[in-house]
Design a protein around this motif. Structure first.
Motif, PDB file in Angstrom:
ATOM      1  N   ASP A  50       0.830  -1.200   0.000  1.00 54.25           N
ATOM      2  CA  ASP A  50       0.000   0.000   0.000  1.00 54.25           C
ATOM      3  C   ASP A  50       0.865   1.250   0.000  1.00 54.25           C
ATOM      4  O   ASP A  50       0.597   2.199  -0.736  1.00 54.25           O
ATOM      5  N   TYR A  51       1.913   1.264   0.803  1.00 51.21           N
ATOM      6  CA  TYR A  51       2.772   2.440   0.942  1.00 51.21           C
ATOM      7  C   TYR A  51       3.502   2.763  -0.357  1.00 51.21           C
ATOM      8  O   TYR A  51       3.594   3.923  -0.753  1.00 51.21           O
ATOM      9  N   VAL A  52       4.021   1.741  -1.034  1.00 53.59           N
ATOM     10  CA  VAL A  52       4.783   1.986  -2.263  1.00 53.59           C
ATOM     11  C   VAL A  52       3.901   1.947  -3.507  1.00 53.59           C
ATOM     12  O   VAL A  52       4.397   2.059  -4.617  1.00 53.59           O
ATOM     13  N   ASP A  53       2.590   1.758  -3.314  1.00 53.19           N
ATOM     14  CA  ASP A  53       1.621   1.785  -4.415  1.00 53.19           C
ATOM     15  C   ASP A  53       1.942   0.727  -5.468  1.00 53.19           C
ATOM     16  O   ASP A  53       2.024   1.017  -6.651  1.00 53.19           O
ATOM     17  N   ALA A  54       2.106  -0.524  -5.007  1.00 54.25           N
ATOM     18  CA  ALA A  54       2.473  -1.623  -5.904  1.00 54.25           C
ATOM     19  C   ALA A  54       1.300  -2.566  -6.169  1.00 54.25           C
ATOM     20  O   ALA A  54       1.500  -3.692  -6.613  1.00 54.25           O
ATOM     21  N   GLU A  55       0.059  -2.121  -5.925  1.00 57.22           N
ATOM     22  CA  GLU A  55      -1.100  -2.992  -6.073  1.00 57.22           C
ATOM     23  C   GLU A  55      -1.223  -3.567  -7.479  1.00 57.22           C
ATOM     24  O   GLU A  55      -1.505  -4.742  -7.660  1.00 57.22           O
ATOM     25  N   THR A  56      -1.001  -2.743  -8.489  1.00 49.79           N
ATOM     26  CA  THR A  56      -1.174  -3.195  -9.865  1.00 49.79           C
ATOM     27  C   THR A  56      -0.179  -4.297 -10.211  1.00 49.79           C
ATOM     28  O   THR A  56      -0.547  -5.307 -10.806  1.00 49.79           O
ATOM     29  N   ASP A  57       1.083  -4.116  -9.815  1.00 48.24           N
ATOM     30  CA  ASP A  57       2.113  -5.101 -10.132  1.00 48.24           C
ATOM     31  C   ASP A  57       1.885  -6.434  -9.423  1.00 48.24           C
ATOM     32  O   ASP A  57       2.359  -7.465  -9.876  1.00 48.24           O
ATOM     33  N   LEU A  58       1.181  -6.415  -8.311  1.00 47.01           N
ATOM     34  CA  LEU A  58       1.010  -7.617  -7.489  1.00 47.01           C
ATOM     35  C   LEU A  58      -0.440  -8.093  -7.445  1.00 47.01           C
ATOM     36  O   LEU A  58      -0.812  -8.836  -6.551  1.00 47.01           O
ATOM     37  N   ARG A  59      -1.252  -7.677  -8.407  1.00 47.81           N
ATOM     38  CA  ARG A  59      -2.682  -7.968  -8.355  1.00 47.81           C
ATOM     39  C   ARG A  59      -2.970  -9.458  -8.154  1.00 47.81           C
ATOM     40  O   ARG A  59      -3.776  -9.828  -7.310  1.00 47.81           O
ATOM     41  N   GLU A  60      -2.336 -10.321  -8.919  1.00 45.70           N
ATOM     42  CA  GLU A  60      -2.608 -11.756  -8.780  1.00 45.70           C
ATOM     43  C   GLU A  60      -2.254 -12.270  -7.388  1.00 45.70           C
ATOM     44  O   GLU A  60      -2.992 -13.057  -6.801  1.00 45.70           O
ATOM     45  N   ASN A  61      -1.105 -11.813  -6.865  1.00 45.26           N
ATOM     46  CA  ASN A  61      -0.695 -12.234  -5.522  1.00 45.26           C
ATOM     47  C   ASN A  61      -1.717 -11.776  -4.483  1.00 45.26           C
ATOM     48  O   ASN A  61      -2.032 -12.507  -3.546  1.00 45.26           O
ATOM     49  N   LEU A  62      -2.212 -10.574  -4.656  1.00 48.53           N
ATOM     50  CA  LEU A  62      -3.150 -10.011  -3.692  1.00 48.53           C
ATOM     51  C   LEU A  62      -4.500 -10.709  -3.759  1.00 48.53           C
ATOM     52  O   LEU A  62      -5.128 -10.943  -2.726  1.00 48.53           O
ATOM     53  N   MET A  63      -4.937 -11.051  -4.945  1.00 48.41           N
ATOM     54  CA  MET A  63      -6.216 -11.753  -5.091  1.00 48.41           C
ATOM     55  C   MET A  63      -6.196 -13.064  -4.296  1.00 48.41           C
ATOM     56  O   MET A  63      -7.194 -13.448  -3.707  1.00 48.41           O
ATOM     57  N   ALA A  64      -5.042 -13.720  -4.286  1.00 48.77           N
ATOM     58  CA  ALA A  64      -4.930 -14.986  -3.559  1.00 48.77           C
ATOM     59  C   ALA A  64      -5.125 -14.784  -2.056  1.00 48.77           C
ATOM     60  O   ALA A  64      -5.592 -15.694  -1.358  1.00 48.77           O
ATOM     61  N   LEU A  65      -4.804 -13.605  -1.547  1.00 50.20           N
ATOM     62  CA  LEU A  65      -4.913 -13.354  -0.105  1.00 50.20           C
ATOM     63  C   LEU A  65      -6.355 -13.166   0.359  1.00 50.20           C
ATOM     64  O   LEU A  65      -6.629 -13.191   1.552  1.00 50.20           O
ATOM     65  N   ILE A  66      -7.290 -12.970  -0.562  1.00 53.25           N
ATOM     66  CA  ILE A  66      -8.698 -12.825  -0.191  1.00 53.25           C
ATOM     67  C   ILE A  66      -9.198 -14.070   0.526  1.00 53.25           C
ATOM     68  O   ILE A  66     -10.078 -14.002   1.368  1.00 53.25           O
ATOM     69  N   SER A  67      -8.620 -15.214   0.201  1.00 54.08           N
ATOM     70  CA  SER A  67      -9.030 -16.455   0.872  1.00 54.08           C
ATOM     71  C   SER A  67      -7.952 -16.955   1.832  1.00 54.08           C
ATOM     72  O   SER A  67      -7.901 -18.139   2.158  1.00 54.08           O
ATOM     73  N   ASP A  68      -7.109 -16.058   2.312  1.00 54.48           N
ATOM     74  CA  ASP A  68      -6.043 -16.418   3.253  1.00 54.48           C
ATOM     75  C   ASP A  68      -6.648 -17.027   4.515  1.00 54.48           C
ATOM     76  O   ASP A  68      -7.722 -16.599   4.960  1.00 54.48           O
ATOM     77  N   PRO A  69      -5.980 -18.018   5.106  1.00 51.90           N
ATOM     78  CA  PRO A  69      -6.527 -18.611   6.333  1.00 51.90           C
ATOM     79  C   PRO A  69      -6.528 -17.650   7.528  1.00 51.90           C
ATOM     80  O   PRO A  69      -7.310 -17.822   8.455  1.00 51.90           O
ATOM     81  N   ASP A  70      -5.700 -16.617   7.493  1.00 55.03           N
ATOM     82  CA  ASP A  70      -5.623 -15.667   8.605  1.00 55.03           C
ATOM     83  C   ASP A  70      -6.613 -14.523   8.375  1.00 55.03           C
ATOM     84  O   ASP A  70      -6.530 -13.792   7.390  1.00 55.03           O
ATOM     85  N   ARG A  71      -7.561 -14.363   9.303  1.00 56.09           N
ATOM     86  CA  ARG A  71      -8.601 -13.335   9.141  1.00 56.09           C
ATOM     87  C   ARG A  71      -8.017 -11.929   9.085  1.00 56.09           C
ATOM     88  O   ARG A  71      -8.547 -11.047   8.420  1.00 56.09           O
ATOM     89  N   ARG A  72      -6.901 -11.691   9.794  1.00 52.87           N
ATOM     90  CA  ARG A  72      -6.277 -10.355   9.771  1.00 52.87           C
ATOM     91  C   ARG A  72      -5.737 -10.034   8.391  1.00 52.87           C
ATOM     92  O   ARG A  72      -5.833  -8.899   7.932  1.00 52.87           O
ATOM     93  N   VAL A  73      -5.169 -11.039   7.736  1.00 54.21           N
ATOM     94  CA  VAL A  73      -4.663 -10.837   6.377  1.00 54.21           C
ATOM     95  C   VAL A  73      -5.828 -10.533   5.441  1.00 54.21           C
ATOM     96  O   VAL A  73      -5.765  -9.599   4.631  1.00 54.21           O
TER      97      VAL A  73
END
Length: 195
Positions: free
Chosen positions: A27-50
């Motif tokens: 979020d700080y370095v504004d890298a959401e676009t470059d990491l979109r696929e990685n981030l999508m995977a975290l939507i179903s992360d086992p950790d609720r905080r993540v």
């Protein structure tokens, strides 16, 4: 380059604390676009905080796939994930999402319900204002506190009058303090005096 590769490694870490730290850096370095696929995977992360953090911080860049994930996050068992998903949908400003959020006007969690009411109002539906007014008179102090916050944030019509009327009968000191803060916020220019 290297930072994005390193963040991708951290996002894939088995340690949830490392994943959380990586999300904050993304979020700080504004890298959401470059990491979109990685981030999508975290939507179903086992950790609720993540899950809660990825929904709140990243907001999934507005893609069709991202929006599907956000809508799915509304069904998450964790209240923080649901509340953050509601906020993210409001931030997109698409009136069509008001209908998706309507059931959350009855959510048992005060933050989810207040966020939903605020969002529904912001997306052009009066049911949001009506829900906030009902919450302001709910028997639960947490519901009333969240309603006071959301009414001031949303600047609903008649918010000041309703908040002042509630202040006259409110017994809970935390709710009274939030009402006073909310009335003050209503007198500040929009965007200022945030808690």
């Amino acid at each position: 380059g290297r930072i994005v590769d390193r963040l991708a490694e951290e996002i894939a870490s088995l340690d949830p604390e490392r994943r959380l730290r990586a999300l904050k850096v993304v979020d700080y370095v504004d890298a959401e676009t470059d990491l979109r696929e990685n981030l999508m995977a975290l939507i179903s992360d086992p950790d609720r905080r993540v899950r809660a953090t990825v929904v709140k911080i990243v907001k999934l860049s507005g893609s069709t796939e991202g929006m599907r994930h956000l809508v799915a996050a509304l069904s998450d068992p964790d209240r923080r994930v649901r509340a953050n998903a509601v906020e993210a949908l409001e931030d997109f400003g698409e009136p069509r999402y008001a209908g998706v959020l309507m059931p959350f006007l009855q959510d048992p969690d005060n933050r989810v319900r207040a966020n939903a009411a605020k969002a529904v109002w912001a997306l052009g539906r009066d049911e949001g204002r009506v829900a906030l007014e009902a919450m302001l008179n709910d028997p639960s102090p947490s519901m009333r506190l969240s309603a006071a916050w959301a009414m001031a944030e949303a600047r609903t019509p008649g918010a000041e009058e309703r908040l002042l009327a509630r202040a006259e009968v409110e017994r809970d000191p935390a709710v009274r303090a939030k009402i006073v803060e909310g009335v003050g916020q209503l007198h500040a220019p929009p965007g200022e005096a945030r808690a």
